[in-house]
Write a protein that holds these residues in place. Structure first.
Motif, PDB file in Angstrom:
ATOM      1  N   SER A   1       0.828  -1.200   0.000  1.00 36.90           N
ATOM      2  CA  SER A   1       0.000   0.000   0.000  1.00 36.90           C
ATOM      3  C   SER A   1       0.864   1.253   0.000  1.00 36.90           C
ATOM      4  O   SER A   1       2.075   1.202   0.237  1.00 36.90           O
ATOM      5  N   GLY A   2       0.219   2.385  -0.260  1.00 37.67           N
ATOM      6  CA  GLY A   2       0.907   3.667  -0.240  1.00 37.67           C
ATOM      7  C   GLY A   2      -0.060   4.788  -0.553  1.00 37.67           C
ATOM      8  O   GLY A   2      -1.085   4.584  -1.208  1.00 37.67           O
ATOM      9  N   ASP A   3       0.252   5.980  -0.064  1.00 39.75           N
ATOM     10  CA  ASP A   3      -0.569   7.158  -0.338  1.00 39.75           C
ATOM     11  C   ASP A   3      -0.201   7.735  -1.696  1.00 39.75           C
ATOM     12  O   ASP A   3       0.982   7.887  -2.024  1.00 39.75           O
ATOM     13  N   VAL A   4      -1.213   8.078  -2.468  1.00 42.05           N
ATOM     14  CA  VAL A   4      -0.959   8.710  -3.763  1.00 42.05           C
ATOM     15  C   VAL A   4      -0.702  10.195  -3.545  1.00 42.05           C
ATOM     16  O   VAL A   4      -0.922  10.739  -2.460  1.00 42.05           O
ATOM     17  N   ASP A   5      -0.240  10.865  -4.573  1.00 49.09           N
ATOM     18  CA  ASP A   5       0.109  12.281  -4.484  1.00 49.09           C
ATOM     19  C   ASP A   5      -1.171  13.122  -4.372  1.00 49.09           C
ATOM     20  O   ASP A   5      -1.935  13.209  -5.336  1.00 49.09           O
ATOM     21  N   PRO A   6      -1.406  13.780  -3.222  1.00 50.15           N
ATOM     22  CA  PRO A   6      -2.647  14.550  -3.062  1.00 50.15           C
ATOM     23  C   PRO A   6      -2.698  15.802  -3.920  1.00 50.15           C
ATOM     24  O   PRO A   6      -3.773  16.383  -4.095  1.00 50.15           O
ATOM     25  N   ASP A   7      -1.549  16.214  -4.461  1.00 51.80           N
ATOM     26  CA  ASP A   7      -1.517  17.427  -5.288  1.00 51.80           C
ATOM     27  C   ASP A   7      -1.666  17.130  -6.770  1.00 51.80           C
ATOM     28  O   ASP A   7      -1.719  18.062  -7.586  1.00 51.80           O
ATOM     29  N   ASP A   8      -1.738  15.853  -7.120  1.00 50.81           N
ATOM     30  CA  ASP A   8      -1.951  15.498  -8.517  1.00 50.81           C
ATOM     31  C   ASP A   8      -3.358  15.927  -8.927  1.00 50.81           C
ATOM     32  O   ASP A   8      -4.330  15.583  -8.251  1.00 50.81           O
ATOM     33  N   PRO A   9      -3.507  16.682 -10.015  1.00 49.85           N
ATOM     34  CA  PRO A   9      -4.839  17.155 -10.420  1.00 49.85           C
ATOM     35  C   PRO A   9      -5.850  16.032 -10.624  1.00 49.85           C
ATOM     36  O   PRO A   9      -7.038  16.205 -10.320  1.00 49.85           O
TER      37      PRO A   9
END
Length: 225
Positions: A85-93
């Motif tokens: 698992s992992g967190d995706v980039d929250p700033d990706d549009p």
């Protein structure tokens, strides 16, 4: 001397959690695209084709880019979570667009949502029975209380079909939901009185054939930091 026992956060915060539950429940019940699963013990809803096939494929690529052995609050001492698992980039549009869509579905302010976490389950991998809400008597609770408090609602999206296994199981209800590509599963971790609902115990059953990809977004009682 009379002693005064401090009330548990479960009781203190319950009215606020109950109000959130009422608002989200009313919104989901009024949405014709949302199906409420036929169980009374917990509030659980499904939305078919919430993600398009193209969105699923793009998310799978993003999950693969961040996937690492999954952690837990007790350092996975019981080997209960064997996925990646992992967190995706929250700033990706693209991610921001999807998060706004989930926020709008539930009617919860964006600030209350954690970053979307992606998970990959290969054959034999699973997540044993657990709760999404926090144990307010645990050592980690003061930290989580300061980061937005209790997890009230969970939104989980399926990105792939699985040939066998991999169902999301609520054993105390009981109900089992097989992975359905593009579908979104939403449930309230609180009971109607606003206290943590122990009947929301759930598990990601072992994948037998195929690879299961999901994304999960948890919502907090207060803005998440």
């Amino acid at each position: 001397m009379i002693g005064f026992r401090r009330s548990r956060p479960d009781a203190k915060d319950a009215p606020a959690h109950a109000r959130v539950g009422e608002r989200v429940r009313a919104r989901l019940d009024a949405d014709p695209s949302v199906y409420r699963l036929p169980v009374d013990a917990i509030e659980i809803y499904g939305v078919a084709d919430f993600f398009t096939a193209e969105e699923c494929a793009r998310l799978i690529g993003m999950v693969d880019a961040v996937a690492r052995p999954s952690p837990t609050y007790h350092n996975n001492a019981d080997s209960g979570r064997t996925s990646y698992s992992g967190d995706v980039d929250p700033d990706d549009p693209f991610i921001r667009m999807l998060e706004r869509r989930i926020d709008d579905l539930l009617g919860i302010e964006h600030a209350h949502g954690e970053v979307i976490q992606g998970q990959r389950y290969e054959p034999g991998q699973q997540f044993r029975a657990h709760f999404d809400y926090f144990d307010t008597s645990a050592s980690y609770w003061p930290t989580e209380e300061g980061r937005g408090g209790q997890r009230t609602w969970t939104a989980m999206g399926y990105l792939s079909a699985v040939e066998a296994g991999g169902a999301t199981e609520f054993p105390k209800v009981p109900i089992s939901v097989p992975p359905q590509k593009g579908a979104l599963l939403v449930w309230n971790n609180m009971a109607r009185d606003g206290k943590p609902n122990p009947l929301t115990l759930h598990a990601g059953r072992p994948v037998e054939q195929g690879v299961k990809y999901i994304v999960t977004k948890w919502y907090r009682a207060r803005p998440w930091y």
